[in-house]
Design a protein around this motif. Sequence first.
Motif, mmCIF file in Angstrom:
data_model
loop_
_atom_site.group_PDB
_atom_site.id
_atom_site.type_symbol
_atom_site.label_atom_id
_atom_site.label_comp_id
_atom_site.label_asym_id
_atom_site.label_seq_id
_atom_site.Cartn_x
_atom_site.Cartn_y
_atom_site.Cartn_z
ATOM 1 N N GLU A 1 0.863 -1.373 -0.046
ATOM 2 C CA GLU A 1 0.147 0.010 0.081
ATOM 3 C C GLU A 1 0.789 1.346 0.010
ATOM 4 O OE1 GLU A 1 -3.374 0.486 0.197
ATOM 5 O OE2 GLU A 1 -3.886 -1.732 0.015
ATOM 6 N N GLY A 2 0.433 2.299 -0.722
ATOM 7 C CA GLY A 2 1.117 3.427 -0.478
ATOM 8 C C GLY A 2 0.561 4.184 0.733
ATOM 9 N N VAL A 3 1.620 5.042 1.324
ATOM 10 C CA VAL A 3 1.105 5.829 2.262
ATOM 11 C C VAL A 3 0.106 6.823 2.060
ATOM 12 C CG1 VAL A 3 2.192 7.337 4.168
ATOM 13 C CG2 VAL A 3 3.569 5.625 3.155
ATOM 14 N N GLU A 4 0.231 7.658 1.070
ATOM 15 C CA GLU A 4 -0.732 8.404 0.611
ATOM 16 C C GLU A 4 -2.062 7.927 0.532
ATOM 17 O OE1 GLU A 4 1.928 8.017 -1.032
ATOM 18 O OE2 GLU A 4 3.184 9.660 -1.185
ATOM 19 N N ASP A 5 -2.440 6.586 0.203
ATOM 20 C CA ASP A 5 -3.566 5.953 0.099
ATOM 21 C C ASP A 5 -4.160 5.699 1.541
ATOM 22 O OD1 ASP A 5 -3.753 5.845 -2.532
ATOM 23 O OD2 ASP A 5 -2.723 3.756 -2.797
ATOM 24 N N LEU A 6 -3.230 5.335 2.444
ATOM 25 C CA LEU A 6 -3.957 4.875 3.744
ATOM 26 C C LEU A 6 -4.000 6.319 4.550
ATOM 27 C CD1 LEU A 6 -1.525 2.205 4.935
ATOM 28 C CD2 LEU A 6 -3.819 2.074 4.300
ATOM 29 N N VAL A 7 -3.329 7.485 4.127
ATOM 30 C CA VAL A 7 -3.524 8.771 4.739
ATOM 31 C C VAL A 7 -4.811 9.270 4.299
ATOM 32 C CG1 VAL A 7 -2.936 11.190 4.883
ATOM 33 C CG2 VAL A 7 -1.268 9.249 4.947
ATOM 34 N N GLN A 8 -5.222 9.051 3.122
ATOM 35 C CA GLN A 8 -6.658 9.635 2.671
ATOM 36 C C GLN A 8 -7.748 8.655 3.332
ATOM 37 O OE1 GLN A 8 -7.461 8.613 -1.566
ATOM 38 N NE2 GLN A 8 -8.871 10.196 -1.755
ATOM 39 N N ASP A 9 -7.392 7.498 3.539
ATOM 40 C CA ASP A 9 -8.411 6.609 4.133
ATOM 41 C C ASP A 9 -8.629 7.116 5.551
ATOM 42 O OD1 ASP A 9 -8.806 5.017 2.107
ATOM 43 O OD2 ASP A 9 -7.680 3.152 2.581
ATOM 44 N N THR A 10 -7.334 7.524 6.152
ATOM 45 C CA THR A 10 -7.699 7.908 7.432
ATOM 46 C C THR A 10 -8.524 9.331 7.614
ATOM 47 O OG1 THR A 10 -5.517 7.100 8.155
ATOM 48 C CG2 THR A 10 -6.147 8.939 9.494
ATOM 49 N N PHE A 11 -8.147 10.194 6.794
ATOM 50 C CA PHE A 11 -9.173 11.425 6.837
ATOM 51 C C PHE A 11 -10.552 11.088 6.285
ATOM 52 C CE2 PHE A 11 -5.074 13.446 6.341
ATOM 53 C CZ PHE A 11 -5.274 14.642 7.437
ATOM 54 N N LEU A 12 -10.858 10.145 5.691
ATOM 55 C CA LEU A 12 -12.158 9.783 5.192
ATOM 56 C C LEU A 12 -13.042 9.241 6.599
ATOM 57 C CD1 LEU A 12 -11.880 7.968 1.785
ATOM 58 C CD2 LEU A 12 -12.866 10.080 2.386
ATOM 59 N N GLN A 13 -12.300 8.367 7.229
ATOM 60 C CA GLN A 13 -12.662 7.782 8.462
ATOM 61 C C GLN A 13 -12.920 9.190 9.613
ATOM 62 O OE1 GLN A 13 -13.760 4.888 9.086
ATOM 63 N NE2 GLN A 13 -13.492 4.263 6.961
ATOM 64 N N VAL A 14 -11.908 10.214 9.656
ATOM 65 C CA VAL A 14 -12.033 11.102 10.675
ATOM 66 C C VAL A 14 -13.280 12.010 10.134
ATOM 67 C CG1 VAL A 14 -11.177 13.427 11.150
ATOM 68 C CG2 VAL A 14 -9.665 11.219 11.151
ATOM 69 N N LEU A 15 -13.395 12.049 8.818
ATOM 70 C CA LEU A 15 -14.665 13.034 8.334
ATOM 71 C C LEU A 15 -15.990 12.276 8.823
ATOM 72 C CD1 LEU A 15 -15.802 15.170 6.814
ATOM 73 C CD2 LEU A 15 -15.543 13.737 4.590
ATOM 74 N N ARG A 16 -16.310 10.917 8.928
ATOM 75 C CA ARG A 16 -17.356 10.139 8.972
ATOM 76 C C ARG A 16 -17.610 10.338 10.533
ATOM 77 N NH1 ARG A 16 -15.456 5.257 5.147
ATOM 78 N NH2 ARG A 16 -15.919 5.939 3.192
ATOM 79 N N GLY A 17 -16.545 10.521 11.375
ATOM 80 C CA GLY A 17 -16.557 10.635 12.830
ATOM 81 C C GLY A 17 -16.937 11.762 13.568
ATOM 82 N N LEU A 18 -16.645 13.025 12.574
ATOM 83 C CA LEU A 18 -16.606 14.183 13.025
ATOM 84 C C LEU A 18 -17.892 14.773 13.906
ATOM 85 C CD1 LEU A 18 -14.184 16.169 12.880
ATOM 86 C CD2 LEU A 18 -15.165 17.216 10.981
ATOM 87 N N ASP A 19 -18.998 14.221 13.656
ATOM 88 C CA ASP A 19 -20.091 14.696 14.254
ATOM 89 C C ASP A 19 -20.041 14.610 15.621
ATOM 90 O OD1 ASP A 19 -21.350 16.284 12.106
ATOM 91 O OD2 ASP A 19 -22.459 14.496 11.387
ATOM 92 N N SER A 20 -19.562 13.190 16.033
ATOM 93 C CA SER A 20 -19.433 12.723 17.498
ATOM 94 C C SER A 20 -18.170 13.304 18.210
ATOM 95 C CB SER A 20 -19.599 11.251 17.339
ATOM 96 O OG SER A 20 -18.485 10.620 16.718
ATOM 97 N N TYR A 21 -17.400 13.845 17.354
ATOM 98 C CA TYR A 21 -15.984 14.342 17.967
ATOM 99 C C TYR A 21 -16.146 15.583 19.062
ATOM 100 C CZ TYR A 21 -11.320 16.062 18.671
ATOM 101 O OH TYR A 21 -10.131 16.381 19.351
ATOM 102 N N GLU A 22 -15.763 15.581 20.196
ATOM 103 C CA GLU A 22 -15.854 16.361 21.123
ATOM 104 C C GLU A 22 -14.610 17.572 20.888
ATOM 105 O OE1 GLU A 22 -15.711 17.366 25.910
ATOM 106 O OE2 GLU A 22 -15.667 15.086 25.162
#
Length: 210
Positions: free
Chosen positions: A56-77
């Motif tokens: 896997e490329g680092v960039e691909d996993l970083v993009q996946d990370t930010f996608l997960q962050v975006l999906r959980g942002l509403d519940s982030y305090e």
Amino acid sequence: MPEPLADPKLNPTTVLLLGRCKEGDRDALDALVVRFYPPVFRMVRARMGPVLARKEGVEDLVQDTFLQVLRGLDSYELRPDAHFIAYLAKVAQATVVNKLDYYRAEKRAAEREVPIQKMRTALGESTYGHQLVRGSASPGSKAAAQEMEDIVDSCVSRLEEAHREVILLKDYAGADWAFIAEQLGRTVGAAQQLHQRARAKLSDAVRAFD
């Protein structure tokens, strides 16, 4: 020696961006990604290990990370900046481990993959690590500085779990000692002693890096 790079105090810019992101502001989201991309990149790279890096490329996993962050942002305090970095680090950790598990399952199904050793847990997040090992090198150019970052991240990835975790929390994320002690399940004094040992191990590893 490593030194903290993130501001553990409340960062108004990050709080503002997070608030606007929750309201659906796309420009704020883009700004947040730009702001935290470098540290997240380094944390993902430090966790990947050589096996996953070949797949896997680092960039691909970083993009996946930010996608997960975006999906959980509403519940982030909303919390201090360093704590948001620690949250990013947890998401990055989960992204890497999930991808490792995917390849392990693929190997079991196809019986053709080399067994993958599961990456040990590490928290952390993050800021620029070009200062992480003070005195190890004095880069005279951007290329030299980037090379030092690559070496440091590679050495961090090879540390044992506890040492890698405390380095990521303190020297990448710049979290305060009370927060680090809570995350590690140790007293503040014990966490500080662990950090001293981890920094010594990291410095030795960087000097011996081949």
